[in-house]
Design a protein around this motif. Structure first.
Motif, short mmCIF file in Angstrom:
data_model
loop_
_atom_site.label_atom_id
_atom_site.label_comp_id
_atom_site.label_asym_id
_atom_site.label_seq_id
_atom_site.Cartn_x
_atom_site.Cartn_y
_atom_site.Cartn_z
N GLU A 43 -2.74 2.28 -5.10
CA GLU A 43 -2.49 2.80 -3.93
C GLU A 43 -1.06 3.19 -3.70
N ASN A 45 1.33 2.32 -1.74
CA ASN A 45 2.22 1.23 -1.25
C ASN A 45 1.97 0.00 -2.23
N GLU A 46 1.46 0.12 -3.58
CA GLU A 46 1.29 -0.79 -4.46
C GLU A 46 2.22 -0.46 -5.69
N LYS A 67 1.38 -5.53 -3.52
CA LYS A 67 2.04 -4.58 -2.38
C LYS A 67 3.62 -4.45 -2.67
N ASP A 68 4.14 -3.20 -1.97
CA ASP A 68 5.42 -3.02 -2.34
C ASP A 68 6.26 -4.45 -1.98
N ASN A 69 6.13 -4.77 -0.56
CA ASN A 69 7.05 -5.75 -0.22
C ASN A 69 6.95 -7.03 -0.94
N ASP A 103 1.02 -11.69 4.66
CA ASP A 103 2.04 -11.91 3.75
C ASP A 103 3.39 -12.28 4.38
N ASN A 107 2.35 -8.92 7.52
CA ASN A 107 1.54 -7.88 7.35
C ASN A 107 -0.22 -8.62 6.96
N LEU A 109 -3.29 -9.51 4.91
CA LEU A 109 -3.78 -9.13 3.76
C LEU A 109 -4.95 -8.89 3.66
#
Length: 109
Positions: A43, A45-46, A67-69, A103, A107, A109
């Protein structure tokens, strides 16, 4: 991607291995391996993270899609892959022991 002898391979300026796809474009090896491992496209954002920090070690066991963060968190200066969770980004446990619903940024999960 059948036979490495038939592939055009290069390393980009950041040190990541790439191969030339059938359409002539260049693909990142680690992303292709990770997509096959998880059975779906990555994705937007990954990221694909190399667990041992070796950019050319593209074994499935060395790659994790996160994930990005979380990816930013695991690359902090005090990051230690032995005590970080790739699911939630916390350093109190490993991913296999994670029961978090949210997370580190709150956010779901």
């Amino acid at each position: 991607m059948s036979n490495n002898n038939n592939l055009n391979i290069r390393y980009n300026k950041s040190g990541y291995r790439q191969y030339q796809a059938n359409d002539g474009g260049w693909e990142y090896t680690h992303r292709t391996v990770a997509e096959k491992k998880i059975g779906r496209p990555i994705e937007p954002n990954e990221h694909v993270h190399h667990i041992n920090k070796n950019k050319v070690d593209n074994r499935p066991s060395n790659l994790v899609v996160i994930k990005d963060n979380i990816h930013r968190e695991v690359h902090r200066s005090d990051y230690n892959e032995k005590n970080s969770c790739f699911n939630c980004g916390r350093t109190s446990h490993w991913a296999q022991d994670c029961y978090a619903s949210y997370d580190i940024d709150g956010n779901r999960l």
